[in-house]
Structures are given as structure tokens and as C-alpha cells.
Design a protein around this motif. Structure first.
Motif, PDB file in Angstrom:
ATOM      1  N   LYS A   1      -6.190 -11.694  12.393  1.00 51.98           N
ATOM      2  CA  LYS A   1      -6.759 -11.263  11.122  1.00 51.98           C
ATOM      3  C   LYS A   1      -5.882 -11.671   9.939  1.00 51.98           C
ATOM      4  CE  LYS A   1      -9.389  -7.147  12.472  1.00 51.98           C
ATOM      5  NZ  LYS A   1      -9.534  -5.702  12.231  1.00 51.98           N
ATOM      6  N   LEU A   2      -6.516 -12.026   8.850  1.00 52.46           N
ATOM      7  CA  LEU A   2      -5.804 -12.298   7.606  1.00 52.46           C
ATOM      8  C   LEU A   2      -5.686 -10.998   6.815  1.00 52.46           C
ATOM      9  CD1 LEU A   2      -7.601 -15.624   6.610  1.00 52.46           C
ATOM     10  CD2 LEU A   2      -5.290 -15.389   7.536  1.00 52.46           C
ATOM     11  N   PRO A   3      -4.700 -10.920   5.907  1.00 48.10           N
ATOM     12  CA  PRO A   3      -4.524  -9.689   5.117  1.00 48.10           C
ATOM     13  C   PRO A   3      -5.789  -9.218   4.404  1.00 48.10           C
ATOM     14  CG  PRO A   3      -2.633 -11.110   4.825  1.00 48.10           C
ATOM     15  CD  PRO A   3      -3.625 -11.889   5.642  1.00 48.10           C
ATOM     16  N   ASN A   4      -6.579 -10.172   3.858  1.00 48.31           N
ATOM     17  CA  ASN A   4      -7.771  -9.744   3.122  1.00 48.31           C
ATOM     18  C   ASN A   4      -8.827  -9.105   4.025  1.00 48.31           C
ATOM     19  OD1 ASN A   4      -8.492 -12.101   4.379  1.00 48.31           O
ATOM     20  ND2 ASN A   4      -9.276 -13.121   2.552  1.00 48.31           N
ATOM     21  N   SER A   5      -8.778  -9.406   5.346  1.00 47.94           N
ATOM     22  CA  SER A   5      -9.694  -8.751   6.286  1.00 47.94           C
ATOM     23  C   SER A   5      -9.363  -7.264   6.392  1.00 47.94           C
ATOM     24  CB  SER A   5      -9.586  -9.386   7.670  1.00 47.94           C
ATOM     25  OG  SER A   5      -9.929 -10.740   7.634  1.00 47.94           O
TER      26      SER A   5
ATOM     27  N   ILE B   1      -7.901  -5.532   4.059  1.00 49.03           N
ATOM     28  CA  ILE B   1      -8.251  -4.923   2.771  1.00 49.03           C
ATOM     29  C   ILE B   1      -9.749  -4.626   2.707  1.00 49.03           C
ATOM     30  CG2 ILE B   1      -8.304  -5.285   0.269  1.00 49.03           C
ATOM     31  CD1 ILE B   1      -5.524  -4.704   1.446  1.00 49.03           C
ATOM     32  N   PHE B   2     -10.561  -5.524   3.256  1.00 42.93           N
ATOM     33  CA  PHE B   2     -12.017  -5.301   3.293  1.00 42.93           C
ATOM     34  C   PHE B   2     -12.334  -4.049   4.114  1.00 42.93           C
ATOM     35  CE2 PHE B   2     -16.142  -5.906   5.361  1.00 42.93           C
ATOM     36  CZ  PHE B   2     -16.957  -6.107   4.253  1.00 42.93           C
ATOM     37  N   GLU B   3     -11.695  -3.916   5.293  1.00 43.87           N
ATOM     38  CA  GLU B   3     -11.910  -2.746   6.143  1.00 43.87           C
ATOM     39  C   GLU B   3     -11.421  -1.471   5.455  1.00 43.87           C
ATOM     40  OE1 GLU B   3      -9.866  -3.523   9.752  1.00 43.87           O
ATOM     41  OE2 GLU B   3     -11.249  -5.099  10.416  1.00 43.87           O
ATOM     42  N   LEU B   4     -10.263  -1.582   4.791  1.00 42.98           N
ATOM     43  CA  LEU B   4      -9.687  -0.433   4.098  1.00 42.98           C
ATOM     44  C   LEU B   4     -10.603   0.038   2.975  1.00 42.98           C
ATOM     45  CD1 LEU B   4      -7.366   1.530   3.474  1.00 42.98           C
ATOM     46  CD2 LEU B   4      -6.265  -0.308   2.176  1.00 42.98           C
ATOM     47  N   ASN B   5     -11.140  -0.901   2.225  1.00 43.72           N
ATOM     48  CA  ASN B   5     -12.046  -0.555   1.121  1.00 43.72           C
ATOM     49  C   ASN B   5     -13.294   0.149   1.650  1.00 43.72           C
ATOM     50  OD1 ASN B   5     -12.881  -0.658  -1.677  1.00 43.72           O
ATOM     51  ND2 ASN B   5     -14.313  -2.258  -1.075  1.00 43.72           N
TER      52      ASN B   5
ATOM     53  N   GLY C   1      -0.262  -7.035  -0.851  1.00 39.89           N
ATOM     54  CA  GLY C   1      -0.502  -7.841  -2.051  1.00 39.89           C
ATOM     55  C   GLY C   1      -1.664  -7.369  -2.894  1.00 39.89           C
ATOM     56  N   TYR C   2      -2.298  -6.254  -2.535  1.00 38.30           N
ATOM     57  CA  TYR C   2      -3.425  -5.705  -3.287  1.00 38.30           C
ATOM     58  C   TYR C   2      -3.068  -4.316  -3.812  1.00 38.30           C
ATOM     59  CZ  TYR C   2      -6.290  -9.421  -1.260  1.00 38.30           C
ATOM     60  OH  TYR C   2      -6.806 -10.641  -0.896  1.00 38.30           O
ATOM     61  N   LYS C   3      -3.759  -3.912  -4.847  1.00 40.55           N
ATOM     62  CA  LYS C   3      -3.581  -2.566  -5.385  1.00 40.55           C
ATOM     63  C   LYS C   3      -4.847  -1.760  -5.136  1.00 40.55           C
ATOM     64  CE  LYS C   3      -2.122   0.069  -9.410  1.00 40.55           C
ATOM     65  NZ  LYS C   3      -1.581   0.023 -10.787  1.00 40.55           N
ATOM     66  N   ILE C   4      -4.687  -0.651  -4.422  1.00 38.83           N
ATOM     67  CA  ILE C   4      -5.804   0.258  -4.173  1.00 38.83           C
ATOM     68  C   ILE C   4      -5.720   1.335  -5.248  1.00 38.83           C
ATOM     69  CG2 ILE C   4      -6.796   1.963  -2.614  1.00 38.83           C
ATOM     70  CD1 ILE C   4      -4.974  -1.177  -1.431  1.00 38.83           C
ATOM     71  N   LYS C   5      -6.652   1.303  -6.167  1.00 40.28           N
ATOM     72  CA  LYS C   5      -6.588   2.177  -7.344  1.00 40.28           C
ATOM     73  C   LYS C   5      -7.057   3.593  -7.025  1.00 40.28           C
ATOM     74  CE  LYS C   5      -7.280  -1.662 -10.564  1.00 40.28           C
ATOM     75  NZ  LYS C   5      -8.103  -2.200 -11.668  1.00 40.28           N
ATOM     76  N   SER C   6      -6.742   4.491  -7.933  1.00 39.93           N
ATOM     77  CA  SER C   6      -7.095   5.903  -7.741  1.00 39.93           C
ATOM     78  C   SER C   6      -8.606   6.124  -7.730  1.00 39.93           C
ATOM     79  CB  SER C   6      -6.450   6.759  -8.844  1.00 39.93           C
ATOM     80  OG  SER C   6      -6.841   6.293 -10.119  1.00 39.93           O
ATOM     81  N   ASN C   7      -9.354   5.209  -8.351  1.00 39.36           N
ATOM     82  CA  ASN C   7     -10.811   5.354  -8.357  1.00 39.36           C
ATOM     83  C   ASN C   7     -11.464   4.735  -7.112  1.00 39.36           C
ATOM     84  OD1 ASN C   7     -10.518   2.650  -8.851  1.00 39.36           O
ATOM     85  ND2 ASN C   7     -11.372   2.701 -10.916  1.00 39.36           N
ATOM     86  N   GLY C   8     -10.615   4.225  -6.209  1.00 35.65           N
ATOM     87  CA  GLY C   8     -11.145   3.666  -4.967  1.00 35.65           C
ATOM     88  C   GLY C   8     -11.377   2.174  -5.006  1.00 35.65           C
ATOM     89  N   PHE C   9     -11.265   1.553  -6.190  1.00 34.74           N
ATOM     90  CA  PHE C   9     -11.467   0.113  -6.308  1.00 34.74           C
ATOM     91  C   PHE C   9     -10.203  -0.643  -5.893  1.00 34.74           C
ATOM     92  CE2 PHE C   9     -14.720   1.695  -9.280  1.00 34.74           C
ATOM     93  CZ  PHE C   9     -15.830   1.059  -8.745  1.00 34.74           C
ATOM     94  N   VAL C  10     -10.398  -1.878  -5.450  1.00 36.61           N
ATOM     95  CA  VAL C  10      -9.284  -2.718  -4.992  1.00 36.61           C
ATOM     96  C   VAL C  10      -9.131  -3.908  -5.919  1.00 36.61           C
ATOM     97  CG1 VAL C  10      -8.425  -4.149  -3.092  1.00 36.61           C
ATOM     98  CG2 VAL C  10      -9.675  -2.044  -2.592  1.00 36.61           C
TER      99      VAL C  10
END
Length: 356
Positions: free
Chosen positions: A128-132, A134-138, A296-305
Motif C-alpha cells: 500500500k502507498l501512504p495515500n491509500s 489516508i483514503f481509508e482513514l478519511n 505527510g497529510y493533515k487531518i483537520k478538526s472538521n474531519g477533512f484531509v
């Protein structure tokens, strides 16, 4: 009665011998002349960085080297040349990351060993790549939005991960699946082999042997690290609602009511492996209330990435460096290549930047 026990014992021995022969055959098949030749052609022949011996890929004769590699690996007599040290800067005030560069011959051998380990430990192969992640996390965070229960997160990493892996524990994990002596010898020799500066004297190389750790940069480094962490991953997945470990970067999500218990267990499981969490980088908070950075991504308090600001700045610096270098070399390049005009040169430059 004794006769029956003897027959049963012989059958069990036969089964064990069959399994052992199958595993030995798998190891031998990973080092056939044809497979080594294919690996050389696809992965080694176009490489330019020479190891400590100064031999480049174009200096290596595969027809001469491959039969020798195969013979020594199968006999269990293959020894690696010390790895050349490459220092990767990590920023001001930080020690550089030490990367191991094997000789071309050893790169070929370790690439074949990696393929063997991938087949033997398929669950330890992370494709898996990191963005995969992040997609699952979102997706998970969006599910939490619907749930009325409060969920928390723990984000941390392991201090000096590769450098602090306990080799004996690692080999015990490997031995639980592999019992082929030649394979075990090759794996062990690969991880204890020293990483030395290029200007080091032969007589002084013994000083660079270390009591623990797996050298970074080898073809087998990642799969061995994942084998080492496999039981840890299973424990943490069972304990949390959502768990990600990407190399040494760890993220867990669980109900807030369990957060302190999970954090305590996390420390315990890491300590069992002889490792330590980085307390300075350990953060925890409430999902959809507190923001955090991950891969390398920021998961914001509003849930957006979004992409982390520091990652954006690195990309900008990288692009600026390419453009500056291209502008500096442009006139010289166009003089040498009369058939290339400025428009074509710009197109080539854009293509060079596209992977970034």
C-alpha cells in the motif's frame, strides 16, 4: 501397541521431512540461474551506484557471477561484502540517516532473497502507498461522524526503529516459518553485515559491527521489519477500532473511554520488542475535535484531509531547484542539441517535474 506408536512416529517424521523438503525446494527455486538472470536484467543492470568494492553494474559479468552466487547460496557459504555508508541529512540539529549500499553482486543476491521472503511471509508484504491509508482513514473518520460515541486517536512513532530491532528476536520470528539452514544463514549474515564509510581501512571495518538493528536501504529491510512487527500489529488491531502502522509511524483510533488503556498497552507491546515510543512525537486527542498530522497529510478538526504545509513547502523547494537548474543549463544544452528548440526544452522540463 508399541508397533502402532512406532508406525505413527515414522509417519509424523515423514510428514515433517516432506514439509522440510518443500521449503528447501522453494529456497533453491528462488536462486535458479534463470531467476537470478531475470533479476539482474530488470533490477540491477541499470543501477549506477557502486558498493564498497567500486564495481558498477556494467562491470559485473552475470554469466560469470550468477553461477558462483547460486552455488555459494545453496551451499550456505555465501558471505556479503561490507555495505557502503550513505548519509541522508534529516535537517538542522539532527543526526543523518545511515543507508546501506551493498555491492552489485550482493544487491542481486538480496533481491532474490527478498522475493523468497515475500513468498514465505506474504502477510508481511506491504504494497500500500501512504495515500491509500489516508483514503481509508478519511472513510473511517466519516463513519465516526455518524456514531454518537466519542472516539480518540493516538499518533506516535518508534525511536530509531531499524537501528534498534533485536536481531535474535527477529531471527526467532523468521525461524518459526523457515527451517532451511542456508536461508537462515543468508538472512542472518545480511543483517549483521557492517555498514562502513567508503574511506575505511579493511583492518578497521570490524569497528562498525553493531549488536542490534537491521541496515536500512537493503532489498530485505522492509519485509524483515514487517515480520518483526507482525505480532505487534495483530495485538493492536484487536485492541483498537482502527489501526495503521506504516514502517515506524503508528496511528490508533478507539473509543475515548479506552484511550488510556490502549496507550498503556501500546507502550507494553513496543517494549516487548525492545523498542521505545518517541514521547516527543506521541500525541492523542479527540477525532473531529483535534487535528493531527499523519504520513505527510493533515487531518483537520472538521474531519477533512489536506496535504501538510511542510510537505507542500518541500514540493515547492524541489520544483524550484529543478527549474533553477534547468534555467542555468538551458543555453549550454541548446547549443549542444541544435535540433531542440526552446518550446521542446520546456516540454521536457515539465515532464521531468510531473512525477513530483
Amino acid at each position: 501397541m508399541f508397533f502402532e506408536l512406532g508406525v505413527r512416529s515414522d509417519k509424523e517424521k515423514d510428514k515433517k521431512n516432506v514439509k522440510r523438503s518443500v521449503k528447501e525446494r522453494r529456497f533453491r527455486q528462488s536462486f535458479t540461474t534463470r531467476k537470478l538472470a531475470t533479476i539482474f536484467e530488470k533490477k540491477i543492470s541499470n543501477k549506477d551506484n557502486a558498493g564498497i568494492d567500486g564495481i558498477h553494474a556494467h562491470d559485473l559479468d552475470p554469466k560469470e557471477s550468477i553461477p558462483i552466487i547460486r552455488k555459494k547460496v545453496i551451499a550456505g557459504t555465501y558471505h556479503l561484502t561490507p555495505y557502503a555508508e550513505i548519509q541522508i541529512p534529516k535537517g538542522r540539529g539532527k543526526l543523518p540517516r545511515i543507508i546501506a549500499l551493498p555491492t552489485m553482486r550482493d544487491q542481486l543476491t538480496l533481491s532474490a532473497l527478498k522475493d523468497y521472503l515475500h513468498k514465505t511471509f506474504p502477510k508481511a508484504v506491504n504494497r500500500k502507498l501512504p495515500n491509500s491509508y489516508i483514503f481509508e482513514l478519511n472513510k473511517k473518520i466519516q463513519e465516526i461522524k455518524i456514531n454518537t460515541e466519542a472516539y480518540g486517536f493516538i499518533h506516535t512513532d518508534i525511536t530509531g526503529f531499524y537501528d534498534n530491532i533485536d536481531r535474535e528476536k527477529l531471527m526467532n520470528f523468521v525461524r518459526s516459518t523457515i527451517n532451511t539452514p542456508q536461508a537462515l544463514k543468508l538472512i542472518y549474515r545480511a543483517i549483521v553485515n557492517p555498514v562502513v564509510p567508503r574511506n575505511s581501512k579493511r583492518s578497521q571495518r570490524f569497528r562498525y559491527y553493531t549488536p542490534k538493528g537491521v541496515p536500512q536501504g537493503l532489498a530485505i529491510s522492509n519485509v524483515l521489519a514487517d515480520i518483526y512487527m507482525s505480532k505487534f500489529d495483530e495485538s493492536m488491531e484487536a485492541l483498537s477500532s482502527y489501526f495503521i502502522r506504516y514502517v515506524d509511524d503508528i496511528l490508533l483510533i478507539c473509543p475515548m473511554s479506552n484511550l488510556s488503556q490502549v496507550l498503556e498497552r501500546l507502550h507494553f507491546e513496543v517494549a516487548k520488542l525492545g523498542l521505545d515510543l518517541n514521547d516527543e512525537k506521541t500525541k492523542f486527542g479527540v477525532i473531529r475535535k483535534d487535528s493531527f498530522n499523519f504520513l505527510g497529510y493533515k487531518i483537520k478538526s472538521n474531519g477533512f484531509v489536506s496535504v501538510r504545509e511542510s510537505s507542500i513547502n518541500r514540493k515547492i523547494s524541489s520544483l524550484a531547484g529543478i527549474i533553477s537548474s534547468a534555467d542555468h543549463k538551458k543555453d549550454k544544452f541548446l547549443k549542444l542539441h541544435n535540433n531542440v528548440n526552446k518550446i521542446a526544452y520546456k516540454k521536457v522540463l515539465i515532464e521531468d517535474m510531473s512525477p513530483l
